[in-house]
Design an enzyme around this catalytic site. Structure first.
Site, PDB file in Angstrom:
ATOM      1  N   HIS A 202       0.872  -1.180   0.000  1.00  0.00           N
ATOM      2  CA  HIS A 202       0.000   0.000   0.000  1.00  0.00           C
ATOM      3  C   HIS A 202       0.908   1.228   0.000  1.00  0.00           C
ATOM      4  O   HIS A 202       1.978   1.207   0.619  1.00  0.00           O
ATOM      5  CB  HIS A 202      -0.829   0.121   1.276  1.00  0.00           C
ATOM      6  CG  HIS A 202      -1.761  -1.009   1.585  1.00  0.00           C
ATOM      7  ND1 HIS A 202      -1.372  -2.117   2.264  1.00  0.00           N
ATOM      8  CD2 HIS A 202      -3.089  -1.157   1.342  1.00  0.00           C
ATOM      9  CE1 HIS A 202      -2.413  -2.924   2.439  1.00  0.00           C
ATOM     10  NE2 HIS A 202      -3.473  -2.377   1.876  1.00  0.00           N
TER      11      HIS A 202
ATOM     12  N   ASP B  60       2.241   1.971   3.361  1.00  0.00           N
ATOM     13  CA  ASP B  60       3.219   1.016   3.922  1.00  0.00           C
ATOM     14  C   ASP B  60       4.624   1.474   3.565  1.00  0.00           C
ATOM     15  O   ASP B  60       5.558   1.301   4.339  1.00  0.00           O
ATOM     16  CB  ASP B  60       3.110  -0.386   3.294  1.00  0.00           C
ATOM     17  CG  ASP B  60       1.747  -0.996   3.356  1.00  0.00           C
ATOM     18  OD1 ASP B  60       0.966  -0.614   4.239  1.00  0.00           O
ATOM     19  OD2 ASP B  60       1.465  -1.881   2.510  1.00  0.00           O
TER      20      ASP B  60
HETATM   21  C1  XLS Z   1      -7.490  -6.678   4.541  1.00  0.00           C
HETATM   22  C2  XLS Z   1      -7.051  -6.867   3.152  1.00  0.00           C
HETATM   23  C3  XLS Z   1      -5.900  -5.984   2.714  1.00  0.00           C
HETATM   24  C4  XLS Z   1      -5.786  -5.998   1.218  1.00  0.00           C
HETATM   25  C5  XLS Z   1      -5.010  -4.860   0.656  1.00  0.00           C
HETATM   26  O1  XLS Z   1      -8.280  -7.427   5.083  1.00  0.00           O
HETATM   27  O2  XLS Z   1      -6.765  -8.205   2.944  1.00  0.00           O
HETATM   28  O3  XLS Z   1      -4.727  -6.390   3.325  1.00  0.00           O
HETATM   29  O4  XLS Z   1      -5.240  -7.191   0.742  1.00  0.00           O
HETATM   30  O5  XLS Z   1      -5.581  -3.636   0.970  1.00  0.00           O
END
Ligand code: XLS
Ligand code: NI
Ligand code: NI
Length: 446
Positions: free
Chosen positions: A109, A112
């Site tokens: 993200h 991140d």
């Molecule tokens: C959360 C999601 C997230 C997505 C990306 O539950 O899995 O991690 O994969 O935003």
């Protein structure tokens, strides 16, 4: 492909060398017992089939904090008081990890990788500085980006939603973030771009205009698609369904809901789905079910590989170690001809009690070995064709005259009536579920 191990100015995982395939006889926990990247299965290497990715958020950002207590894990790349310095250290730690684990891909993200600034422009500049660094590390190591995404759920401004927020000013912020995250994904050669709508939903039906919010959502996705294509993004846009958590109700409930939504809004040419095992189970399905729904619709894009805890039912994001699930998922992926530009992204985290840095490797090794084993087993099941032959045999009546005409749309309801009236009572045909389940176990354990 062989990637060289990357270690920056500081080594973050000292004492851990490159994880190699040592085979089932090895008792070295830091080795692969089943995942042999170069082994050929069904005409492709394991690496080409599985296209493993490590996720940035659980692996390098999370520290084990939960709603009841703070983090438990030391992260030597996050110890500076300067968030940008930590972000740079994190890139180095991440590429050291990717190359020691020998995963071909990663996912991230925007937030991140780079901290949010105090203005939109500052956030963009932070991201772009870190993206340049990541691009350099990708070039040096050969590790690639499976997908990028924008975090439209952590910042308090998104508490009522990102693209579906009732306040246009917040929707605009979501747009700014997706624009920058798309640019970052293109810059890093990302093969896909993901939307997981953690706050796209509601907590209270009676303060929410669901029709309007869903229309806004479709408009927003179309804008993202158009902008992405305009800056040269040739990859696949992916929606990741999840029915709830953090919201009471999230719009992208499950595979079938998302497929219907994408088709309704004419987005099905550019968008596919990213199925996360633990989200499917939250929706009351098996992950195999959601994968099959995507395959049937021609819309399986990628997989977030993990598992839930069957006893508590929330999104525990554990590493996928349950062989029965992995095999079922692999049967569907293999029978569909693979994931194309998707991959198996470990959207999985070690437990709060797993505090050694080494545990990050052990979790991934377990998940990679589980899917490598599943690939070998699923290949036998699919190529020997016993189950497929039985499945097809159940539908033979649709290859015969009246059934064939029914499928071709040549019959009306009155024709069905006449066929029924003129035929003897149908002969009972067993579905043979027990036999099917026995066969799966025979393949897995013989
Ligand atoms: C959360 C999601 C997230 C997505 C990306 O539950 O899995 O991690 O994969 O935003
Ligand atoms: Ni999840
Ligand atoms: Ni996910």
């Amino acid at each position: 492909m062989s990637r060289s191990v990357y270690v920056g100015d500081q080594e973050y995982f000292p004492g851990i060398e490159r994880i190699e395939f040592e085979g089932p006889g090895s008792d070295n926990p830091l080795s692969f017992k089943a995942y042999d990247p170069n082994r050929i299965v069904a005409g492709k290497t394991m690496e080409e089939h599985l296209r493993f990715a490590t996720c940035y958020w659980h692996t390098f950002c999370a520290d084990g904090a939960d709603p009841f207590g703070p983090g438990t894990r030391r992260r030597p790349w996050s110890e500076s008081s300067d968030p940008m310095q930590n972000a740079r250290s994190k890139v180095d730690a991440a590429f050291e990890f990717f190359t020691k684990l020998n995963v071909p891909f990663y996912c991230f993200h925007d937030r991140d990788m780079a901290p949010e600034g105090s203005t939109v422009a500052e956030s963009e500049a932070n991201l772009s500085a870190l993206v340049s660094m990541a691009k350099e590390r990708q070039r040096a190591t050969g590790v690639e980006l499976l997908w990028g995404t924008a975090n439209l759920f952590s910042h308090p401004r998104y508490m009522n939603g990102g693209a579906t927020n009732p306040d246009f000013a917040v929707v605009a912020h979501a747009g700014a973030q997706v624009k920058a995250a798309l640019e970052a994904t293109v810059e890093l050669g990302g093969q896909n771009y993901v939307f997981w709508g953690g706050r796209e939903g509601y907590s209270c039906l009676f303060n929410t205009d669901t029709k309007r919010e869903l229309e806004h959502f479709a408009r927003f996705l179309a804008m993202a698609r158009d902008y992405g294509r305009s800056i040269g993004f040739k990859g696949t846009f992916l929606i990741e369904p999840k029915p709830m958590e953090p919201m009471y109700h999230q719009y992208d409930v499950d595979a079938q809901t998302v497929i219907g939504f994408l088709r309704q809004h004419g987005l099905d040419q550019d968008f596919k789905l990213n199925i996360e095992a633990n989200h499917a189970t939250l929706a009351g399905h098996s992950s195999a079910h959601d994968l099959q729904m995507c395959v049937d619709a021609g819309m399986l894009g990628s997989i977030d590989a993990n598992r839930g805890n069957p006893q508590n039912g929330w999104d525990t994001d554990q590493f996928p170690m349950d062989m029965y699930d992995c095999v079922q998922n692999m049967i569907i992926v293999l029978a569909a001809g693979g994931l194309g530009s998707g991959g198996f992204n470990f959207d999985a985290k070690v437990r709060r009690e797993s505090t050694d840095l080494e545990d990050l490797f052990l979790g991934h090794i377990g998940g990679m070995d589980a899917y490598a084993r599943a690939l070998v087993i699923a290949d036998r099941i699919v190529s020997e064709g016993k189950l497929e032959e039985f499945r097809a045999s159940r539908y033979t009546s649709f290859s015969q005259t009246a059934g064939r005409r029914f499928e071709a749309g040549e019959l009306g309801l009155a024709d069905l009536r006449d066929f029924a009236a003129g035929s003897p009572e149908p002969i009972q045909e067993s579905g043979k579920q027990e036999w099917v389940e026995n066969i799966l176990n025979d393949y897995m354990f013989s």
